[in-house]
Scaffold this motif. Structure first.
Motif, PDB file in Angstrom:
ATOM      1  N   LYS A   9       0.872  -1.297   0.250  1.00 42.25           N
ATOM      2  CA  LYS A   9      -0.118  -0.107  -0.131  1.00 42.25           C
ATOM      3  C   LYS A   9       0.721   1.278  -0.150  1.00 42.25           C
ATOM      4  O   LYS A   9       1.954   1.223   0.657  1.00 42.25           O
ATOM      5  N   GLN A  10       0.507   2.274  -0.586  1.00 45.63           N
ATOM      6  CA  GLN A  10       1.232   3.711  -1.045  1.00 45.63           C
ATOM      7  C   GLN A  10       0.377   4.555  -0.476  1.00 45.63           C
ATOM      8  O   GLN A  10      -1.109   4.686  -0.749  1.00 45.63           O
ATOM      9  N   THR A  11       0.816   5.674   0.199  1.00 43.56           N
ATOM     10  CA  THR A  11       0.274   6.805   0.414  1.00 43.56           C
ATOM     11  C   THR A  11       0.521   7.814  -0.449  1.00 43.56           C
ATOM     12  O   THR A  11       1.941   8.154  -0.441  1.00 43.56           O
ATOM     13  N   PHE A  12      -0.235   8.744  -0.797  1.00 39.34           N
ATOM     14  CA  PHE A  12       0.160   9.836  -1.611  1.00 39.34           C
ATOM     15  C   PHE A  12      -0.622  11.257  -1.133  1.00 39.34           C
ATOM     16  O   PHE A  12      -1.770  11.317  -0.986  1.00 39.34           O
ATOM     17  N   ASP A  13       0.248  12.026  -1.034  1.00 40.10           N
ATOM     18  CA  ASP A  13       0.021  13.493  -0.609  1.00 40.10           C
ATOM     19  C   ASP A  13       0.099  14.386  -1.293  1.00 40.10           C
ATOM     20  O   ASP A  13       1.453  15.080  -1.260  1.00 40.10           O
ATOM     21  N   PRO A  14      -0.713  15.020  -2.065  1.00 41.06           N
ATOM     22  CA  PRO A  14      -0.451  16.028  -3.120  1.00 41.06           C
ATOM     23  C   PRO A  14      -0.557  17.410  -2.610  1.00 41.06           C
ATOM     24  O   PRO A  14      -1.674  18.007  -2.661  1.00 41.06           O
ATOM     25  N   PHE A  15       0.526  17.930  -2.102  1.00 45.98           N
ATOM     26  CA  PHE A  15       0.244  19.179  -1.323  1.00 45.98           C
ATOM     27  C   PHE A  15      -0.355  20.273  -2.218  1.00 45.98           C
ATOM     28  O   PHE A  15      -0.074  20.010  -3.461  1.00 45.98           O
ATOM     29  N   GLY A  16      -1.103  21.100  -1.494  1.00 42.25           N
ATOM     30  CA  GLY A  16      -1.930  21.949  -2.281  1.00 42.25           C
ATOM     31  C   GLY A  16      -3.356  21.728  -2.142  1.00 42.25           C
ATOM     32  O   GLY A  16      -4.146  22.604  -2.920  1.00 42.25           O
ATOM     33  N   ASN A  17      -3.632  20.536  -1.463  1.00 40.65           N
ATOM     34  CA  ASN A  17      -4.847  20.446  -1.032  1.00 40.65           C
ATOM     35  C   ASN A  17      -4.974  19.352   0.266  1.00 40.65           C
ATOM     36  O   ASN A  17      -3.859  19.111   0.661  1.00 40.65           O
ATOM     37  N   ALA A  18      -6.162  19.270   0.872  1.00 42.08           N
ATOM     38  CA  ALA A  18      -6.046  18.635   2.260  1.00 42.08           C
ATOM     39  C   ALA A  18      -6.621  17.246   2.122  1.00 42.08           C
ATOM     40  O   ALA A  18      -7.179  16.735   2.920  1.00 42.08           O
ATOM     41  N   ASN A  19      -6.334  16.557   0.925  1.00 42.85           N
ATOM     42  CA  ASN A  19      -6.666  15.062   0.778  1.00 42.85           C
ATOM     43  C   ASN A  19      -5.473  14.042   0.923  1.00 42.85           C
ATOM     44  O   ASN A  19      -4.128  14.722   0.354  1.00 42.85           O
ATOM     45  N   ILE A  20      -5.551  12.959   1.453  1.00 42.23           N
ATOM     46  CA  ILE A  20      -4.473  11.972   1.099  1.00 42.23           C
ATOM     47  C   ILE A  20      -5.249  10.672   0.580  1.00 42.23           C
ATOM     48  O   ILE A  20      -6.260  10.445   0.738  1.00 42.23           O
ATOM     49  N   TYR A  21      -4.438  10.271  -0.444  1.00 46.44           N
ATOM     50  CA  TYR A  21      -4.570   9.164  -1.455  1.00 46.44           C
ATOM     51  C   TYR A  21      -4.023   7.978  -0.876  1.00 46.44           C
ATOM     52  O   TYR A  21      -2.725   7.849  -0.590  1.00 46.44           O
ATOM     53  N   THR A  22      -4.813   6.758  -0.820  1.00 44.14           N
ATOM     54  CA  THR A  22      -4.182   5.747  -0.613  1.00 44.14           C
ATOM     55  C   THR A  22      -4.181   4.745  -1.590  1.00 44.14           C
ATOM     56  O   THR A  22      -5.347   4.725  -2.355  1.00 44.14           O
ATOM     57  N   LEU A  23      -3.109   4.180  -2.333  1.00 44.76           N
ATOM     58  CA  LEU A  23      -3.101   3.471  -3.382  1.00 44.76           C
ATOM     59  C   LEU A  23      -2.775   1.771  -3.037  1.00 44.76           C
ATOM     60  O   LEU A  23      -1.927   1.733  -2.224  1.00 44.76           O
ATOM     61  N   GLU A  24      -4.004   0.967  -3.510  1.00 45.41           N
ATOM     62  CA  GLU A  24      -3.425  -0.354  -3.023  1.00 45.41           C
ATOM     63  C   GLU A  24      -4.026  -1.372  -4.138  1.00 45.41           C
ATOM     64  O   GLU A  24      -4.693  -0.985  -4.984  1.00 45.41           O
ATOM     65  N   ARG A  25      -2.859  -2.156  -4.554  1.00 43.24           N
ATOM     66  CA  ARG A  25      -3.007  -3.182  -5.089  1.00 43.24           C
ATOM     67  C   ARG A  25      -3.474  -4.543  -4.848  1.00 43.24           C
ATOM     68  O   ARG A  25      -3.042  -4.894  -3.797  1.00 43.24           O
ATOM     69  N   ILE A  26      -4.794  -4.796  -5.364  1.00 45.51           N
ATOM     70  CA  ILE A  26      -5.473  -5.914  -5.159  1.00 45.51           C
ATOM     71  C   ILE A  26      -5.752  -6.767  -6.262  1.00 45.51           C
ATOM     72  O   ILE A  26      -6.650  -6.616  -7.096  1.00 45.51           O
ATOM     73  N   ARG A  27      -4.756  -7.855  -6.337  1.00 50.46           N
ATOM     74  CA  ARG A  27      -4.960  -8.752  -7.332  1.00 50.46           C
ATOM     75  C   ARG A  27      -4.581  -7.993  -8.724  1.00 50.46           C
ATOM     76  O   ARG A  27      -3.307  -7.134  -8.612  1.00 50.46           O
ATOM     77  N   ASN A  28      -5.430  -7.727  -9.722  1.00 50.31           N
ATOM     78  CA  ASN A  28      -5.296  -7.096 -10.772  1.00 50.31           C
ATOM     79  C   ASN A  28      -5.925  -5.704 -10.751  1.00 50.31           C
ATOM     80  O   ASN A  28      -5.993  -5.025 -11.745  1.00 50.31           O
ATOM     81  N   ASP A  29      -6.291  -5.440  -9.469  1.00 49.20           N
ATOM     82  CA  ASP A  29      -6.936  -3.886  -9.561  1.00 49.20           C
ATOM     83  C   ASP A  29      -6.211  -2.947  -8.639  1.00 49.20           C
ATOM     84  O   ASP A  29      -5.353  -3.287  -7.867  1.00 49.20           O
ATOM     85  N   LEU A  30      -6.623  -1.532  -8.843  1.00 50.67           N
ATOM     86  CA  LEU A  30      -5.863  -0.671  -8.379  1.00 50.67           C
ATOM     87  C   LEU A  30      -6.952  -0.044  -7.225  1.00 50.67           C
ATOM     88  O   LEU A  30      -8.066   0.473  -8.043  1.00 50.67           O
ATOM     89  N   LYS A  31      -6.936  -0.039  -6.006  1.00 56.41           N
ATOM     90  CA  LYS A  31      -7.912   0.597  -5.256  1.00 56.41           C
ATOM     91  C   LYS A  31      -7.460   1.863  -4.517  1.00 56.41           C
ATOM     92  O   LYS A  31      -6.409   1.763  -4.178  1.00 56.41           O
ATOM     93  N   ILE A  32      -8.162   3.073  -5.182  1.00 57.88           N
ATOM     94  CA  ILE A  32      -7.697   4.423  -4.722  1.00 57.88           C
ATOM     95  C   ILE A  32      -8.617   4.969  -3.877  1.00 57.88           C
ATOM     96  O   ILE A  32     -10.064   5.114  -3.964  1.00 57.88           O
ATOM     97  N   THR A  33      -8.283   5.296  -2.639  1.00 59.96           N
ATOM     98  CA  THR A  33      -8.957   5.937  -1.581  1.00 59.96           C
ATOM     99  C   THR A  33      -8.640   7.340  -1.213  1.00 59.96           C
ATOM    100  O   THR A  33      -7.648   7.593  -1.053  1.00 59.96           O
TER     101      THR A  33
END
Length: 164
Positions: free
Chosen positions: A68-92
Motif C-alpha cells: 500500500k502506498q500513501t500519496f499526499d499532493p500538497f496543495g489540497n487537504a486530501n490524502i490518497y491511498t493506493l492499494e493493489r488488490i490482485r489485478n485491481d488498483l484501489k484508490i481511496t
C-alpha cells in the motif's frame, strides 16, 4: 480507460537561469480519469512536476512490491491511498478537513498504469514542442526515466516476464 492532465499554464512559470527560458512545471494540475462512461477527478494540486514524479514513483513501487502506498499532493487537504488488490488498483481519497473518506475507486491496475503512462508521454512530448531544451531539465529527465521504468514494469505484468 483514459487519463488526462489538465494544466493551467498561466498560473505559475518557473524561470531556469541555466537555460534562459520559461517552462511550465509549477502550474495547477487536475488529473481526470475516464473509465466506462464515467469521469472523475483523481486529484488536483500545484507544483505538478513534483507531484507527477511522486505519483509515478508510487505506481512503480506498487508494481514492484504490491505494498500500500500513501500519496499526499500538497496543495489540497486530501490524502490518497493506493492499494493493489490482485489485478485491481484501489484508490481511496481521504479528506483531512472533513476527516472522512470522500471516494473509493477500483480500477484495473494495468489499464490504469498504461493510461497514466500514455498521458505522461503525451505531456512530455507537448513540453518538447514548446521548448526543445526542456529535455535537459532535471525534472523532465526524471519524469522521462520514471515513465520508462513504469512502462517496462507494466509490460512485465501483462506478459508475465521479469526484466529486472
Amino acid at each position: 480507460m483514459k487519463l488526462k492532465f489538465e494544466i493551467e499554464n498561466d498560473v505559475s512559470v518557473l524561470r531556469d537561469k541555466r537555460y534562459s527560458y520559461d517552462f511550465y512545471l509549477d502550474s495547477f494540475l487536475e488529473v481526470l480519469v475516464h473509465d466506462n462512461d464515467s469521469e472523475f477527478s483523481l486529484f488536483s494540486t500545484t507544483m505538478h512536476s513534483t507531484i507527477i514524479i511522486t505519483f509515478t514513483e508510487l505506481l512503480i513501487e506498487l508494481h514492484k512490491t504490491g505494498k500500500k502506498q500513501t500519496f499526499d499532493p500538497f496543495g489540497n487537504a486530501n490524502i490518497y491511498t493506493l492499494e493493489r488488490i490482485r489485478n485491481d488498483l484501489k484508490i481511496t481519497n481521504f479528506s483531512a478537513l472533513d476527516n472522512q473518506v470522500e471516494y473509493v475507486h477500483v480500477l484495473n491496475f494495468i489499464d490504469f498504469t498504461n493510461a497514466y503512462s500514455k498521458e505522461i508521454e503525451r505531456y512530455l512530448k507537448a513540453m518538447i514542442t514548446v521548448e526543445a531544451n526542456i529535455a535537459e531539465h532535471q525534472d523532465y529527465v526524471l519524469l522521462f526515466e520514471r515513465l520508462n521504468i513504469l512502462k517496462d514494469l507494466s509490460r512485465e505484468k501483462e506478459t508475465g516476464t521479469k526484466g529486472f
